[in-house]
Design a protein around this motif. Sequence first.
Motif, PDB file in Angstrom:
ATOM      1  N   UNK A 144     -17.456 -75.680  70.305  1.00 17.72           N
ATOM      2  CA  UNK A 144     -16.706 -75.708  69.130  1.00 17.72           C
ATOM      3  C   UNK A 144     -17.506 -75.323  67.762  1.00 17.72           C
ATOM      4  N   UNK A 145     -16.735 -74.381  67.090  1.00 15.21           N
ATOM      5  CA  UNK A 145     -17.283 -74.091  65.799  1.00 15.21           C
ATOM      6  C   UNK A 145     -16.282 -74.406  64.590  1.00 15.21           C
ATOM      7  N   UNK A 146     -16.305 -73.845  63.340  1.00 17.01           N
ATOM      8  CA  UNK A 146     -15.522 -74.301  62.422  1.00 17.01           C
ATOM      9  C   UNK A 146     -14.315 -73.831  62.730  1.00 17.01           C
ATOM     10  N   UNK A 147     -13.127 -74.293  61.974  1.00 23.68           N
ATOM     11  CA  UNK A 147     -11.716 -74.052  61.904  1.00 23.68           C
ATOM     12  C   UNK A 147     -10.985 -74.133  63.348  1.00 23.68           C
ATOM     13  N   UNK A 148     -11.602 -74.840  64.069  1.00 29.34           N
ATOM     14  CA  UNK A 148     -10.866 -74.967  65.456  1.00 29.34           C
ATOM     15  C   UNK A 148     -11.324 -73.926  66.448  1.00 29.34           C
ATOM     16  N   UNK A 149     -12.352 -73.171  66.162  1.00 33.49           N
ATOM     17  CA  UNK A 149     -12.760 -72.014  67.255  1.00 33.49           C
ATOM     18  C   UNK A 149     -13.413 -72.506  68.214  1.00 33.49           C
ATOM     19  N   UNK A 150     -13.440 -72.034  69.594  1.00 34.08           N
ATOM     20  CA  UNK A 150     -14.328 -72.207  70.866  1.00 34.08           C
ATOM     21  C   UNK A 150     -14.657 -70.876  70.875  1.00 34.08           C
ATOM     22  N   UNK A 151     -16.058 -71.104  70.764  1.00 37.68           N
ATOM     23  CA  UNK A 151     -16.902 -69.765  70.893  1.00 37.68           C
ATOM     24  C   UNK A 151     -17.552 -69.596  72.063  1.00 37.68           C
ATOM     25  N   UNK A 152     -17.655 -68.547  72.691  1.00 34.40           N
ATOM     26  CA  UNK A 152     -18.531 -68.160  74.014  1.00 34.40           C
ATOM     27  C   UNK A 152     -19.907 -68.107  73.416  1.00 34.40           C
TER      28      UNK A 152
END
Length: 804
Positions: A144-152
């Motif tokens: 999980x990253x900022x502003x709800x992002x799910x990052x590979x």
Amino acid sequence: MRFETVAEVAVVALLVVVAGCQRAARDDGEPGADSIRRESVQSAGEAAQPRPLAHSKTCRDCHEDFYKLWATSRHGLAMQPYTAAFARENRLGSSEEIAIGPLRYAAEIDERGGRVRQRGPDGEKTYPIAHAMGGKNIYYFLTPLARGRLQVLPLAYDVHKRTWYDTAASGVRHFPDRTDEALPWTDRMFTFNTTCFNCHVSQLRTNYDLTTDAYNTTWGEPGIHCESCHGPAGEHVRVMENAADPKAVGDVKIIRTKAFSPRQINDTCATCHAKLVPLSLAFRPGDEFFDHFDLIVLDHIDFYPDGRDLGENYTHTTWMMSPCAKSGKLDCNHCHTPSGRQRFEGAEANKSCAPCHQKHVDDPAAHGHHEPGSEGNGCIGCHMPMTRFAAMNRSDHSMRPPTPATTIAFESPNACNVCHADKDARWADSWVRQWYPRDYQAPVVQRASLLDAARKSDWTRLPAMLERIVDKEEDAVYRTSLVRSLGGCQDESIPPALVAVLADASPLVRASAAAALAERLDERAVPALLEATRDPRRLVRIRAAAALAPIPHESIRDVELRASLGRAIEEFKTAMQARPDDWAGYANLGTFFMERGEFQRAVECFQTATRLEPRAIGAWVNASLAHSNLRQNDQAESCLREALKVEPASAAALFNLGLLLAEEHRMGEAEAALRAALKSDPKMAAAAVNLSAICGKARIDEAMAWSRWAHELEPDNARYAHVLVFYLCEKGELDEAVAVLRRLLDRRPAAWKAYLLLGEILERKGNMEAAAIVYRKALAAPDAPPDVRNELRARLARVKGPDR
């Protein structure tokens, strides 16, 4: 990462000397028998009225056997929550540090969980592993990253090699003619919410907020579960539980795929197994693929010219090229179970090709010339070779035989050398020709070379390209690829061919033709495009609507066609906003509004596009043009400067900057920008002709050299020929001017102004008889415009005056 943006945004360019513009390009299957009627489809940006979900565990009560098969399949496990138990089951261990640029990354796996640690000049950061995707070949991990992002995460795990590796570096394409670079792992292309779409979880809702650039993403279940293919099952469960005799229930309130046609099965699978362009989020199993998606085909750089995979293409494009698939009898479930497993494996693998190829199944060695029991003795060994990209194995679903001749020509893979890696393609080609006297490779090489020429804008073979495009027996994917490659060619022979295929059986071909006609809106194209707004397939309708953007509604006299266009335009707008986090949708809306003269709305769309994707060169350039039309030159220049920050050698940005600076009489800067554009793209004839205008009479030798460059690049362009002729006449080189115009008229007999100019030069030379011949020839043409015809008669009377 399986889909492309809504369309590749091309550059619109206004010329200083040569007025006009280059239209923006918009981004096409063999239909089944039911595709000739228009079916009701849901709004492109909205799902149907929500129906209650039951979730997979509820299905288990009645379908235990199927549940067990699904739950352990790669469909069921397409995404999983990361846990310590998951790590143990998959034997994950920690990694050594892996250098990626100036940073170093290590996966740390223990009973507390998993994480990726980043070390660099600015210290350390730790990213927890929240989810795992994949598992057949590799596992990608999400954080999980900022502003709800799910990052590979930057490190992925190779299941077969049991090693960690650099995720982004594995996706670098190895092009034969250019270099590719890895993206940073934080790029939006590695953002699950943005890019991974709907194929690793079920009932995904990104819940993107454009105002805050934030996600509140939810999904029904991880993995692809029962209701992904059968639809929401809550009502089905209620009906069956309340039925006295469940077997007697007529309407079981669920989608039953057993009744699907092969087309419906294949289209359902294609929503995840295609490199596609989403136009809708409302696909339901059984729907038409081309009502909800467009398809990436062989004009794309991820394919070799012969159609073999270069990048990751997710099967469906090559599948559509397969003779087996085109028969209309074969569907994905013939070889695969609904859970994605192989129906026949190992010694029984050849049974997949029965009963159609029973003779070869019974005696494969006689056909394939390989020892019984060897890998080459299997059907898929030669017809579905396995290649590898981004650490993922993928098989060629075109099912074509090996063509080492195309490897020699285009460096594409072939089945022979996949196995015989110690040999070269010429060795393989010699064996193929020895075993199979009929040269089946020759047509493949010919077709590939034709597409290769189109991809390289080599129009010397245009007649052969157009012949293939209108050939109804030719493969639809291949024909679409040729149509989409025609963007840089303005030859007058193209529009009739495109109009002809607007009535093709394939919606893929029809849609590509509609998009290509956007640059060629003449008296033949407009009526055909208006009719295409009533096409059975939504993809065709919205491509036609976008192409017709410059046409005023009040100019359409047929009330029904005007209404049809209005509906198609609304479909287009909805499709471009189906994914509110897709920059290209806004960029295409901007182009649409600019074509309609709604420049402020265009600016707003381009601003949104560049905010979402600051690297979008085309959106920056088109924004500058919209600002220019609003007489906001400062903002226009600012947009072009932003584009050049992204790509300093962008020919499009440099060219348009040169035009803008020339308009402001900053001629030295304008000339420098145009020279830089031509250096970046030596085939940009428009830059050369505008340089000739800047040089002008004061530097006439340079002006003539630039105009000659432009004319040689595009000898059929009448305006470029006229510019060259102007400078030739200024230099007194009238014989060459006459020769230029005669060559132009040989190629373009309808270049009416060239007749007038040629006659004028001949009169200037005192050759009245030759001028009269030119004027008579033009008057003999039945389609000469009335104003030109009147001028020709007046001139002819003059040269035949009483003194002559």
